[in-house]
Design a protein around this motif. Structure first.
Motif, PDB file in Angstrom:
ATOM      1  N   ASP A 111       0.845  -1.193   0.000  1.00  0.00           N
ATOM      2  CA  ASP A 111       0.000   0.000   0.000  1.00  0.00           C
ATOM      3  C   ASP A 111       0.884   1.247   0.000  1.00  0.00           C
ATOM      4  OD1 ASP A 111      -2.198  -1.625   0.106  1.00  0.00           O
ATOM      5  OD2 ASP A 111      -2.350  -1.575   2.290  1.00  0.00           O
ATOM      6  N   GLY A 112       0.578   2.198  -0.838  1.00  0.00           N
ATOM      7  CA  GLY A 112       1.335   3.434  -0.914  1.00  0.00           C
ATOM      8  C   GLY A 112       2.531   3.363  -1.833  1.00  0.00           C
ATOM      9  N   TRP A 113       2.800   2.181  -2.387  1.00  0.00           N
ATOM     10  CA  TRP A 113       3.916   2.031  -3.319  1.00  0.00           C
ATOM     11  C   TRP A 113       3.382   2.105  -4.747  1.00  0.00           C
ATOM     12  CZ3 TRP A 113       9.130   0.654  -1.866  1.00  0.00           C
ATOM     13  CH2 TRP A 113       9.320   0.566  -0.484  1.00  0.00           C
ATOM     14  N   GLU A 114       4.202   2.627  -5.648  1.00  0.00           N
ATOM     15  CA  GLU A 114       3.774   2.831  -7.028  1.00  0.00           C
ATOM     16  C   GLU A 114       4.939   2.611  -7.984  1.00  0.00           C
ATOM     17  OE1 GLU A 114       4.379   7.684  -6.783  1.00  0.00           O
ATOM     18  OE2 GLU A 114       2.368   6.823  -6.729  1.00  0.00           O
ATOM     19  N   ASP A 115       4.652   2.722  -9.265  1.00  0.00           N
ATOM     20  CA  ASP A 115       5.713   2.577 -10.265  1.00  0.00           C
ATOM     21  C   ASP A 115       6.717   3.719 -10.129  1.00  0.00           C
ATOM     22  OD1 ASP A 115       4.533   0.310 -11.276  1.00  0.00           O
ATOM     23  OD2 ASP A 115       3.351   1.406 -12.773  1.00  0.00           O
ATOM     24  N   PRO A 116       7.986   3.440 -10.388  1.00  0.00           N
ATOM     25  CA  PRO A 116       9.013   4.495 -10.270  1.00  0.00           C
ATOM     26  C   PRO A 116       8.745   5.629 -11.241  1.00  0.00           C
ATOM     27  CG  PRO A 116      10.018   2.315 -10.430  1.00  0.00           C
ATOM     28  CD  PRO A 116       8.576   2.140 -10.749  1.00  0.00           C
ATOM     29  N   PRO A 117       9.138   6.856 -10.893  1.00  0.00           N
ATOM     30  CA  PRO A 117       8.984   7.972 -11.823  1.00  0.00           C
ATOM     31  C   PRO A 117       9.837   7.768 -13.068  1.00  0.00           C
ATOM     32  CG  PRO A 117      10.282   8.611  -9.915  1.00  0.00           C
ATOM     33  CD  PRO A 117       9.723   7.267  -9.611  1.00  0.00           C
ATOM     34  N   LEU A 143       8.943  -1.417  -7.219  1.00  0.00           N
ATOM     35  CA  LEU A 143       7.970  -0.420  -6.791  1.00  0.00           C
ATOM     36  C   LEU A 143       8.696   0.678  -6.034  1.00  0.00           C
ATOM     37  CD1 LEU A 143       4.947  -2.620  -5.639  1.00  0.00           C
ATOM     38  CD2 LEU A 143       5.277  -1.418  -7.812  1.00  0.00           C
ATOM     39  N   TYR A 144       8.082   1.864  -5.997  1.00  0.00           N
ATOM     40  CA  TYR A 144       8.781   3.057  -5.524  1.00  0.00           C
ATOM     41  C   TYR A 144       7.925   3.801  -4.509  1.00  0.00           C
ATOM     42  CZ  TYR A 144      10.636   7.865  -5.851  1.00  0.00           C
ATOM     43  OH  TYR A 144      11.130   9.107  -5.578  1.00  0.00           O
ATOM     44  N   THR A 145       8.608   4.393  -3.528  1.00  0.00           N
ATOM     45  CA  THR A 145       7.952   5.314  -2.607  1.00  0.00           C
ATOM     46  C   THR A 145       9.020   6.214  -2.007  1.00  0.00           C
ATOM     47  OG1 THR A 145       6.356   5.486  -0.788  1.00  0.00           O
ATOM     48  CG2 THR A 145       8.144   3.909  -0.515  1.00  0.00           C
ATOM     49  N   VAL A 146       8.603   7.113  -1.150  1.00  0.00           N
ATOM     50  CA  VAL A 146       9.534   8.035  -0.494  1.00  0.00           C
ATOM     51  C   VAL A 146       9.423   7.831   1.014  1.00  0.00           C
ATOM     52  CG1 VAL A 146      10.170  10.451  -0.121  1.00  0.00           C
ATOM     53  CG2 VAL A 146       9.353   9.711  -2.364  1.00  0.00           C
ATOM     54  N   ALA A 147      10.561   7.661   1.677  1.00  0.00           N
ATOM     55  CA  ALA A 147      10.584   7.431   3.119  1.00  0.00           C
ATOM     56  C   ALA A 147      10.236   8.715   3.868  1.00  0.00           C
ATOM     57  CB  ALA A 147      11.962   6.920   3.539  1.00  0.00           C
ATOM     58  N   ASP A 148      10.025   8.571   5.164  1.00  0.00           N
ATOM     59  CA  ASP A 148       9.675   9.724   5.991  1.00  0.00           C
ATOM     60  C   ASP A 148      10.778  10.776   6.009  1.00  0.00           C
ATOM     61  OD1 ASP A 148       7.337   8.420   6.535  1.00  0.00           O
ATOM     62  OD2 ASP A 148       7.975   7.661   8.500  1.00  0.00           O
ATOM     63  N   GLY A 164      12.496  11.585   3.401  1.00  0.00           N
ATOM     64  CA  GLY A 164      12.615  12.146   2.063  1.00  0.00           C
ATOM     65  C   GLY A 164      13.460  11.340   1.104  1.00  0.00           C
ATOM     66  N   ARG A 165      14.031  10.232   1.553  1.00  0.00           N
ATOM     67  CA  ARG A 165      14.866   9.429   0.667  1.00  0.00           C
ATOM     68  C   ARG A 165      14.003   8.517  -0.211  1.00  0.00           C
ATOM     69  NH1 ARG A 165      19.886   7.411   4.571  1.00  0.00           N
ATOM     70  NH2 ARG A 165      21.214   9.253   4.269  1.00  0.00           N
ATOM     71  N   PRO A 166      14.366   8.386  -1.489  1.00  0.00           N
ATOM     72  CA  PRO A 166      13.642   7.438  -2.351  1.00  0.00           C
ATOM     73  C   PRO A 166      13.850   6.012  -1.869  1.00  0.00           C
ATOM     74  CG  PRO A 166      14.917   8.990  -3.657  1.00  0.00           C
ATOM     75  CD  PRO A 166      15.353   9.165  -2.231  1.00  0.00           C
ATOM     76  N   MET A 167      12.822   5.186  -2.016  1.00  0.00           N
ATOM     77  CA  MET A 167      12.900   3.775  -1.655  1.00  0.00           C
ATOM     78  C   MET A 167      12.343   2.925  -2.791  1.00  0.00           C
ATOM     79  SD  MET A 167      11.568   3.707   2.303  1.00  0.00           S
ATOM     80  CE  MET A 167      11.629   1.909   2.324  1.00  0.00           C
ATOM     81  N   ILE A 168      12.901   1.726  -2.932  1.00  0.00           N
ATOM     82  CA  ILE A 168      12.358   0.768  -3.890  1.00  0.00           C
ATOM     83  C   ILE A 168      12.148  -0.561  -3.183  1.00  0.00           C
ATOM     84  CG2 ILE A 168      13.356   1.830  -5.945  1.00  0.00           C
ATOM     85  CD1 ILE A 168      15.566  -0.296  -5.837  1.00  0.00           C
ATOM     86  N   ALA A 169      11.216  -1.320  -3.703  1.00  0.00           N
ATOM     87  CA  ALA A 169      10.954  -2.683  -3.236  1.00  0.00           C
ATOM     88  C   ALA A 169      11.034  -3.607  -4.446  1.00  0.00           C
ATOM     89  CB  ALA A 169       9.586  -2.782  -2.580  1.00  0.00           C
ATOM     90  N   VAL A 170      11.825  -4.665  -4.324  1.00  0.00           N
ATOM     91  CA  VAL A 170      12.032  -5.596  -5.429  1.00  0.00           C
ATOM     92  C   VAL A 170      11.673  -6.992  -4.939  1.00  0.00           C
ATOM     93  CG1 VAL A 170      13.652  -6.480  -7.146  1.00  0.00           C
ATOM     94  CG2 VAL A 170      13.907  -4.151  -6.269  1.00  0.00           C
ATOM     95  N   THR A 171      10.835  -7.677  -5.688  1.00  0.00           N
ATOM     96  CA  THR A 171      10.400  -9.024  -5.333  1.00  0.00           C
ATOM     97  C   THR A 171      11.084 -10.043  -6.235  1.00  0.00           C
ATOM     98  OG1 THR A 171       8.247  -8.197  -4.612  1.00  0.00           O
ATOM     99  CG2 THR A 171       8.412 -10.553  -5.088  1.00  0.00           C
ATOM    100  N   PHE A 172      11.565 -11.109  -5.620  1.00  0.00           N
ATOM    101  CA  PHE A 172      12.218 -12.193  -6.352  1.00  0.00           C
ATOM    102  C   PHE A 172      11.440 -13.483  -6.121  1.00  0.00           C
ATOM    103  CE2 PHE A 172      15.456  -9.065  -5.383  1.00  0.00           C
ATOM    104  CZ  PHE A 172      16.140  -8.944  -6.577  1.00  0.00           C
ATOM    105  N   GLY A 173      11.331 -14.289  -7.171  1.00  0.00           N
ATOM    106  CA  GLY A 173      10.633 -15.561  -7.074  1.00  0.00           C
ATOM    107  C   GLY A 173      11.494 -16.697  -7.589  1.00  0.00           C
TER     108      GLY A 173
END
Length: 310
Positions: free
Chosen positions: A120-126, A182-187, A189-198
């Motif tokens: 929740d709150g994560w989206e595609d990178p800019p 997926l992309y979001t911004v931490a509290d 202000g730093r950019p964050m990404i989440a990467v899933t591996f299967g």
């Protein structure tokens, strides 16, 4: 970095005493010889001040080019680290971490809310962060593809570490990335990404096969027309109905670093040393001028007295 590797492989290693003596010997020979020449003409104090003002003045100008560049010279071409630090200490970098890492679980963590709310709150990178490129074609180290590669390299290296048990936070090299990061911004202000591996389709010898049988892909992979290394189908299950698709999500935040800091520090140090030596040189010249004037005044006074006595 490349120059250091080449120097280490093709020359004297940094641990060799001769390599450690190179800098002091260079200073002694090149700076010492100039000082001796200045000393023979100007004296000990004046020779040092003239040489010091010239040396640090040149260093100050050079550090300005390092930090701010010049026509035809890009900025930030000076030192990238301070003595005793890693070569990339101040370079921008994606820092990988797992969901249960200390940077998440510690009190007041700026990354906890984003990680705990995932997806929740994560989206595609800019667009400017996708894909990564070089300085002319894209954001380079800021690109999320670089961050995903850092995550895979970091957690893949943990598989060979026998000293610690990292639990499930390990990649064995047989996983593949699931979709785009997926992309979001931490509290903070730093950019964050989440990467899933299967896990992927891997060649293996069936448990009920005869001895010496050739390894084959699982039936679910063959039925789906997949090849070795392809992601297992999301709906793949075993005979008991348990999912065969295992997924792990890892995170990374972008640390912009401070690539200009070493160069700006050199500007400050060189500028202070240059100003100090210029001030001392001006003071020394003023004192010499005053002493010369006092000596001339005393000589005039002596001559006047001698004249009056005659």
């Amino acid at each position: 970095m490349e120059l250091l590797i080449l120097a280490t492989e093709g020359g004297i290693p940094t641990s060799n005493p001769w390599s450690q003596l190179a800098l002091p010997l260079g200073i002694l020979i090149f700076v010492g010889s100039v000082y001796m020449l200045m000393r023979s003409n100007l004296g000990t104090r004046r020779g040092y001040l003239v040489m010091g003002a010239s040396l640090w003045g040149f260093g100050f100008l050079l550090s300005l080019f390092w930090a701010f560049g010049a026509p035809g010279t890009p900025p930030n071409t000076g030192p990238q680290n301070l003595p005793g630090q890693e070569l990339d200490e101040y370079q921008p970098v994606w820092v990988p971490f797992a969901q249960d890492a200390a940077v998440v679980t510690e009190e007041g963590s700026p990354y906890a809310s984003a990680v705990n709310a995932y997806p929740d709150g994560w989206e595609d990178p800019p667009a400017e962060l996708m894909p990564a490129g070089d300085e002319e074609d894209g954001p380079g180290t800021e690109g999320v593809e670089v961050g995903a590669q850092n995550i895979q390299s970091f957690f893949g290296s943990l598989a060979d570490n026998e000293e610690f048990d990292f639990g499930q936070n390990v990649l064995f090299g047989t996983e593949a990335q699931v979709g785009d990061p997926l992309y979001t911004v931490a509290d903070n202000g730093r950019p964050m990404i989440a990467v899933t591996f299967g896990n992927t389709c891997e060649l293996a010898v069936p448990a009920d096969a005869e001895e010496g049988a050739e390894p084959v892909l699982p039936d679910v992979c063959q039925d789906a027309g997949l090849e070795n290394g392809d992601l297992l189908p999301a709906d793949a299950v075993d005979e008991n109905g348990n999912s065969l698709r295992n997924e792990q999500t890892f995170f990374a935040f972008f640390d912009a670093g401070a690539p200009y800091f070493p160069s700006l520090l050199m500007v400050g140090i060189m500028g202070v040393l240059f100003a100090l030596h210029m001030g001392l040189l001006a003071r020394d010249e003023t004192r010499e001028r005053r002493e010369t004037e006092e000596t001339e005044a005393e000589e005039v006074e002596v001559e006047e007295r001698a004249t009056v006595g005659v």
